[in-house]
Design an enzyme around this catalytic site. Structure first.
Site, PDB file in Angstrom:
ATOM      1  N   PRO A   2       0.741  -1.095  -0.062  1.00 32.92           N
ATOM      2  CA  PRO A   2       0.265   0.147  -0.010  1.00 32.92           C
ATOM      3  C   PRO A   2       1.215   1.204  -0.060  1.00 32.92           C
ATOM      4  O   PRO A   2       1.567   1.501   0.800  1.00 32.92           O
ATOM      5  CB  PRO A   2      -0.921  -0.287   1.354  1.00 32.92           C
ATOM      6  N   GLU A   3       0.880   1.864  -1.035  1.00 35.30           N
ATOM      7  CA  GLU A   3       1.454   3.303  -1.025  1.00 35.30           C
ATOM      8  C   GLU A   3       0.287   4.483  -1.063  1.00 35.30           C
ATOM      9  O   GLU A   3      -0.959   4.031  -0.728  1.00 35.30           O
ATOM     10  CB  GLU A   3       2.432   3.377  -2.292  1.00 35.30           C
TER      11      GLU A   3
END
Length: 274
Positions: A2-3
């Site tokens: 997750p960015e």
DNA sequence: CACGATGTTCAAAA
DNA sequence: CTTTTGAACATCGT
């Protein structure tokens, strides 16, 4: 993985929990809780969720009495908003239970994710938060700001895109995608980039990240939003994870290398080494 | 069974 | 101070 876009997706989903009150915490992995499980039990129970926002890859859940529940998902963390009794999710190591039969499940296969219980005043002065750089999608962040920020830097393009003190929230996926979109080899030296290269980089960065946010993230690996649905930004990936596959633009086989110790794929024809 | 790959951050070295 | 390198985290696939 997750960015920015994936964290933003989850933060949007977490708005559904505004107004809910924490009732209890279950965990089989207290190491994920900082400073301690007992601090969570003491300070979190009874607090109501007021708002939720994102800073870089951090999720900040604002609570009553000026407390903040801060969460970083690292590699494999996921958050699920569930009704009590909903079928089990995999790798759930912390479960926050609310009133009205709601719960927030913190799933994390790799167990790198962390949650912190902080007073708002401590959050603002927390070194990890304070040193974070520019939000790439901030409406006030102009192309001139971007150029000024990058012009004085030395080093490899990808290393700088990943530098959270320079730009906050870009990770391995979007660093590869932005490099591809800008037509620049990820190992290009920043000092060799022209003004127009930097302008192009800025516009491609904004375009890629905005697209990824509206597509609700890239579901590579295990990523899901807080309701267990996948995102669709991976359909538009040109570089990330495509080592050995033909370039979608020119057909050349994409190369895989390490840049800044991170797996990197790029098209040797479309991306110029400067 | 040992090792490498995985993404991110922090610590240490250059 | 800036940039690079290495370690650590835990798990899974080879």
């Amino acid at each position: 993985m997750p960015e920015l876009a994936e964290v933003q997706t989850i933060v949007s989903d977490l708005h559904h929990l505004v107004g809910y009150t924490f009732k209890s915490i279950q965990t089989d992995w207290p190491k994920a809780l900082s400073p301690s499980l007992s601090a969570f039990q003491k300070n979190l129970i009874g607090k109501k969720i007021i708002a939720v926002h994102r800073r870089a890859k951090y999720i900040a859940i604002e609570l009553s009495d000026d407390w903040i529940l801060l969460i970083h998902l690292r590699m494999s963390g996921r958050l699920f908003i569930r009704e009590k009794g909903h079928k089990a999710d995999t790798h759930v190591h912390v479960c926050f239970e609310f009133d009205r039969n709601k719960e927030l499940r913190f799933s994390d296969q790799r167990k790198f994710g962390r949650a912190w219980m902080l007073k708002k005043s401590d959050y603002k002065t927390l070194p990890e938060i304070k040193k974070l750089g520019q939000e790439p999608l901030d409406p006030n962040f102009t192309v001139d700001d971007f150029k000024a920020r990058f012009r004085s830097k030395k080093g490899k393009l990808k290393a700088k895109l990943l530098d959270q003190t320079l730009l906050a929230g870009i990770g391995n996926i979007y660093a590869d995608e932005i490099s591809f979109a800008a037509g620049l080899h990820p190992q290009s030296s920043l000092e060799n980039l022209s003004e127009s290269d930097l302008e192009n980089l800025y516009h491609e960065m904004r375009r890629i990240l905005e697209y990824a946010v509206q597509a609700r993230g890239s579901s590579v690996g295990e990523f899901m939003d807080a309701f267990g649905n996948i995102g669709s930004a991976q359909k538009m990936h040109y570089a990330y994870g495509r080592k050995g596959l033909p370039c979608k633009v020119c057909g050349t086989t994409l190369h895989g290398i390490k840049v800044a110790q991170r797996g990197t794929s790029f098209c040797p024809k479309c991306q110029e080494l400067k």
